[in-house]
Design a protein around this motif. Structure first.
Motif, PDB file in Angstrom:
ATOM      1  N   PHE A  85       1.262 -28.280 -11.637  1.00 11.66           N
ATOM      2  CA  PHE A  85       1.013 -29.674 -11.258  1.00 11.66           C
ATOM      3  C   PHE A  85      -0.403 -30.138 -11.597  1.00 11.66           C
ATOM      4  CE2 PHE A  85       4.274 -28.021  -8.372  1.00 11.66           C
ATOM      5  CZ  PHE A  85       5.305 -28.930  -8.613  1.00 11.66           C
ATOM      6  N   VAL A  86      -1.175 -29.249 -12.249  1.00 13.09           N
ATOM      7  CA  VAL A  86      -2.537 -29.584 -12.685  1.00 13.09           C
ATOM      8  C   VAL A  86      -2.504 -29.859 -14.186  1.00 13.09           C
ATOM      9  CG1 VAL A  86      -4.913 -28.751 -12.809  1.00 13.09           C
ATOM     10  CG2 VAL A  86      -3.459 -28.037 -10.904  1.00 13.09           C
ATOM     11  N   PRO A  87      -3.087 -30.971 -14.651  1.00  9.79           N
ATOM     12  CA  PRO A  87      -3.785 -32.032 -13.909  1.00  9.79           C
ATOM     13  C   PRO A  87      -2.917 -33.252 -13.622  1.00  9.79           C
ATOM     14  CG  PRO A  87      -4.270 -32.256 -16.230  1.00  9.79           C
ATOM     15  CD  PRO A  87      -3.277 -31.106 -16.107  1.00  9.79           C
ATOM     16  N   ALA A  88      -1.598 -33.154 -13.802  1.00  8.49           N
ATOM     17  CA  ALA A  88      -0.744 -34.327 -13.641  1.00  8.49           C
ATOM     18  C   ALA A  88      -0.795 -34.883 -12.218  1.00  8.49           C
ATOM     19  CB  ALA A  88       0.700 -33.968 -14.017  1.00  8.49           C
ATOM     20  N   TRP A  89      -0.709 -33.995 -11.214  1.00 11.61           N
ATOM     21  CA  TRP A  89      -0.696 -34.433  -9.825  1.00 11.61           C
ATOM     22  C   TRP A  89      -2.044 -34.240  -9.136  1.00 11.61           C
ATOM     23  CZ3 TRP A  89       4.168 -33.852  -6.355  1.00 11.61           C
ATOM     24  CH2 TRP A  89       5.270 -34.455  -7.001  1.00 11.61           C
ATOM     25  N   ILE A  90      -2.696 -33.135  -9.421  1.00 12.37           N
ATOM     26  CA  ILE A  90      -3.982 -32.853  -8.784  1.00 12.37           C
ATOM     27  C   ILE A  90      -4.990 -32.427  -9.849  1.00 12.37           C
ATOM     28  CG2 ILE A  90      -3.201 -32.299  -6.449  1.00 12.37           C
ATOM     29  CD1 ILE A  90      -2.954 -29.422  -7.205  1.00 12.37           C
ATOM     30  N   SER A  91      -6.240 -32.816  -9.643  1.00 15.52           N
ATOM     31  CA  SER A  91      -7.285 -32.485 -10.605  1.00 15.52           C
ATOM     32  C   SER A  91      -7.632 -30.999 -10.519  1.00 15.52           C
ATOM     33  CB  SER A  91      -8.532 -33.325 -10.324  1.00 15.52           C
ATOM     34  OG  SER A  91      -9.135 -32.922  -9.106  1.00 15.52           O
ATOM     35  N   PRO A  92      -8.221 -30.436 -11.578  1.00 14.27           N
ATOM     36  CA  PRO A  92      -8.601 -29.015 -11.545  1.00 14.27           C
ATOM     37  C   PRO A  92      -9.549 -28.681 -10.395  1.00 14.27           C
ATOM     38  CG  PRO A  92      -8.663 -29.835 -13.789  1.00 14.27           C
ATOM     39  CD  PRO A  92      -8.427 -31.028 -12.913  1.00 14.27           C
ATOM     40  N   GLU A  93     -10.488 -29.600 -10.076  1.00 14.20           N
ATOM     41  CA  GLU A  93     -11.439 -29.332  -8.997  1.00 14.20           C
ATOM     42  C   GLU A  93     -10.732 -29.266  -7.639  1.00 14.20           C
ATOM     43  OE1 GLU A  93     -11.706 -31.801 -11.126  1.00 14.20           O
ATOM     44  OE2 GLU A  93     -13.475 -31.369 -12.367  1.00 14.20           O
ATOM     45  N   ILE A  94      -9.804 -30.195  -7.406  1.00 18.27           N
ATOM     46  CA  ILE A  94      -9.067 -30.203  -6.146  1.00 18.27           C
ATOM     47  C   ILE A  94      -8.128 -29.003  -6.072  1.00 18.27           C
ATOM     48  CG2 ILE A  94      -7.304 -31.455  -4.822  1.00 18.27           C
ATOM     49  CD1 ILE A  94      -8.664 -34.040  -5.748  1.00 18.27           C
ATOM     50  N   GLY A 216     -22.163 -37.260  -7.388  1.00 16.33           N
ATOM     51  CA  GLY A 216     -21.172 -38.262  -7.787  1.00 16.33           C
ATOM     52  C   GLY A 216     -19.741 -37.938  -7.426  1.00 16.33           C
ATOM     53  N   ILE A 217     -19.507 -37.371  -6.220  1.00 10.79           N
ATOM     54  CA  ILE A 217     -18.153 -36.977  -5.834  1.00 10.79           C
ATOM     55  C   ILE A 217     -17.184 -38.152  -5.807  1.00 10.79           C
ATOM     56  CG2 ILE A 217     -18.734 -37.151  -3.366  1.00 10.79           C
ATOM     57  CD1 ILE A 217     -16.670 -34.995  -2.815  1.00 10.79           C
ATOM     58  N   TRP A 218     -17.637 -39.333  -5.341  1.00 13.01           N
ATOM     59  CA  TRP A 218     -16.708 -40.443  -5.190  1.00 13.01           C
ATOM     60  C   TRP A 218     -16.429 -41.151  -6.504  1.00 13.01           C
ATOM     61  CZ3 TRP A 218     -14.313 -39.009  -1.371  1.00 13.01           C
ATOM     62  CH2 TRP A 218     -14.901 -38.601  -0.183  1.00 13.01           C
ATOM     63  N   HIS A 219     -17.114 -40.731  -7.568  1.00  9.40           N
ATOM     64  CA  HIS A 219     -16.734 -41.173  -8.916  1.00  9.40           C
ATOM     65  C   HIS A 219     -15.671 -40.252  -9.503  1.00  9.40           C
ATOM     66  CE1 HIS A 219     -19.865 -44.200  -9.017  1.00  9.40           C
ATOM     67  NE2 HIS A 219     -20.775 -43.283  -8.676  1.00  9.40           N
ATOM     68  N   LYS A 220     -15.530 -39.071  -8.918  1.00  7.76           N
ATOM     69  CA  LYS A 220     -14.547 -38.093  -9.389  1.00  7.76           C
ATOM     70  C   LYS A 220     -13.272 -38.101  -8.555  1.00  7.76           C
ATOM     71  CE  LYS A 220     -18.369 -34.968 -10.631  1.00  7.76           C
ATOM     72  NZ  LYS A 220     -18.998 -33.645 -10.337  1.00  7.76           N
ATOM     73  N   VAL A 221     -13.379 -38.515  -7.272  1.00  7.92           N
ATOM     74  CA  VAL A 221     -12.249 -38.482  -6.346  1.00  7.92           C
ATOM     75  C   VAL A 221     -11.933 -39.893  -5.887  1.00  7.92           C
ATOM     76  CG1 VAL A 221     -11.400 -37.608  -4.132  1.00  7.92           C
ATOM     77  CG2 VAL A 221     -12.875 -36.168  -5.555  1.00  7.92           C
ATOM     78  N   GLY A 222     -10.677 -40.329  -6.109  1.00  6.29           N
ATOM     79  CA  GLY A 222     -10.242 -41.659  -5.686  1.00  6.29           C
ATOM     80  C   GLY A 222      -9.151 -41.576  -4.627  1.00  6.29           C
ATOM     81  N   TRP A 223      -8.627 -42.750  -4.251  1.00 10.89           N
ATOM     82  CA  TRP A 223      -7.566 -42.793  -3.240  1.00 10.89           C
ATOM     83  C   TRP A 223      -6.313 -42.065  -3.711  1.00 10.89           C
ATOM     84  CZ3 TRP A 223      -8.668 -43.873   1.526  1.00 10.89           C
ATOM     85  CH2 TRP A 223      -9.738 -44.724   1.826  1.00 10.89           C
ATOM     86  N   ASP A 224      -6.043 -42.114  -5.007  1.00  8.30           N
ATOM     87  CA  ASP A 224      -4.866 -41.407  -5.524  1.00  8.30           C
ATOM     88  C   ASP A 224      -5.027 -39.891  -5.365  1.00  8.30           C
ATOM     89  OD1 ASP A 224      -6.981 -41.515  -7.330  1.00  8.30           O
ATOM     90  OD2 ASP A 224      -5.685 -41.366  -9.089  1.00  8.30           O
ATOM     91  N   ASP A 225      -6.262 -39.396  -5.509  1.00  8.06           N
ATOM     92  CA  ASP A 225      -6.511 -37.969  -5.307  1.00  8.06           C
ATOM     93  C   ASP A 225      -6.305 -37.580  -3.844  1.00  8.06           C
ATOM     94  OD1 ASP A 225      -7.396 -37.112  -8.000  1.00  8.06           O
ATOM     95  OD2 ASP A 225      -9.031 -38.504  -7.631  1.00  8.06           O
ATOM     96  N   LEU A 226      -6.791 -38.424  -2.933  1.00 13.69           N
ATOM     97  CA  LEU A 226      -6.616 -38.137  -1.501  1.00 13.69           C
ATOM     98  C   LEU A 226      -5.138 -38.143  -1.125  1.00 13.69           C
ATOM     99  CD1 LEU A 226      -9.533 -40.261   0.020  1.00 13.69           C
ATOM    100  CD2 LEU A 226      -9.478 -37.794  -0.382  1.00 13.69           C
ATOM    101  N   LEU A 227      -4.374 -39.074  -1.713  1.00 19.37           N
ATOM    102  CA  LEU A 227      -2.937 -39.120  -1.453  1.00 19.37           C
ATOM    103  C   LEU A 227      -2.243 -37.881  -1.997  1.00 19.37           C
ATOM    104  CD1 LEU A 227      -0.479 -40.640  -0.395  1.00 19.37           C
ATOM    105  CD2 LEU A 227      -0.341 -41.833  -2.598  1.00 19.37           C
TER     106      LEU A 227
END
Length: 320
Positions: A85-94, A216-227
């Protein structure tokens, strides 16, 4: 299904760190204060641990083996299965944050509290949760190193273990050895100790997210990432609970033991995870690594509270 007050405070600390991050000389001072707070946190963990409580439930080895397998084998395997599911659903960092979450030990207080509320085997829960917390100090950094290396990332596992031993295990052992001297005082002032523990965690979170905001975490993580973190956490928790429940029933455990297995085998410790991340990972990446753990922590409390009430109602109906 209400929100945990401590989680709300954690979110508030993250907001404060986002608006007013510590930088420069302040950041260095807070970093040193954080190390002292983490040492105090694990010293108190050791001082609170009662050997009598551990020995009381130690004979139930099949139950403990299943709980440890869920915590340190099932969770990491499910973490590896998230890789497609990486990176389609979740980013590599997450995703690395989820691997870290899967390597952590179980909680102690909430696992025992939910087991007691649901009518489970409390003595076995005390033993399993305490043993998981102790083993996690050794096993979690090794599992983190293995899981991250499997993904092609580089991590200095041995250096991480040395840091864990020095910054976490040494204070833990010192606290436990000091229990004969301070155990009575600790037991009488558990609410105060709990506040000290929570304050240490909040300090670590503030420093970690301050560094992450500067990077710059909030430039890398958005609401879609939190969801996506919330959705993956829901699936992960549901799978673990169902697998533990079915395994307990198929292996012939009693209802009380099933409750213990479900609640002790499905938890991940925020109290251990936050300071351990601060030791294991570079300061700039700790903030992102902790996001899955923070959301999973709130989710596990809400779901397990509802599940404990359901077990409780079933017991009342059977005795009616």
């Amino acid at each position: 299904m209400r929100l945990d007050p401590f989680t709300l405070i954690l979110v508030t600390v993250v907001v404060i760190a986002s608006l007013f991050p510590c930088e420069g000389a302040w950041a260095e001072g807070f970093a040193q204060l954080t190390k002292a707070a983490i040492a105090l946190l694990f010293f108190m963990h050791g001082a609170k641990l009662s050997r009598q409580a551990i020995f009381a439930g130690m004979g139930h080895w099949r139950l403990h083996l299943l709980v440890m397998g869920s915590t340190f084998v099932l969770f990491p395997l499910l973490g590896l299965l998230l890789r497609p599911f990486v990176p389609a659903w979740i980013s590599p960092e997450i995703y690395l944050g989820f691997l870290y979450l899967c390597a952590l030990p179980a909680t102690v207080q909430s696992a025992i509290a939910f087991t007691s509320m649901a009518g489970g085997n409390v003595a076995a829960a005390v033993c399993s949760a305490s043993a998981s917390s102790i083993l996690g100090v050794f096993l979690s950094p090794i599992l983190v190193g293995v899981l991250i290396n499997v993904q092609g990332e580089d991590t200095e596992t041995w250096q991480a273990i040395q840091s864990i031993l020095l910054q976490l295990m040494l204070p833990f052992v010192a606290g436990h050895l000091a229990r004969p001297l301070i155990g009575g005082w600790v037991d009488r002032h558990r609410p105060l100790i709990s506040k000290v523990d929570q304050s240490s965690i909040l300090l670590v979170v503030y420093v970690a997210f301050s560094e992450a905001v500067v990077e710059g975490i909030w430039h890398k993580v958005g609401w879609d990432d939190l969801l996506s973190i919330l959705l993956v956490s829901c699936v992960l928790l549901a799978l673990v609970i169902v697998i533990n429940m079915q395994a307990a029933r198929r292996l012939g455990f009693s209802r009380e033991d099933e409750i213990t297995i479900v609640f002790c085998g499905s938890k991940k410790s925020l109290a251990n995870g936050v300071p351990m991340a601060n030791v294991l990972f570079p300061a700039a990446s700790v903030g992102i690594m902790l996001l899955p753990l923070m959301l999973f922590h709130q989710l596990q409390l809400m779901v397990c509270a509802a599940l404990a009430r359901r077990y409780q109602q079933q017991a009342q109906q059977q005795t009616a």
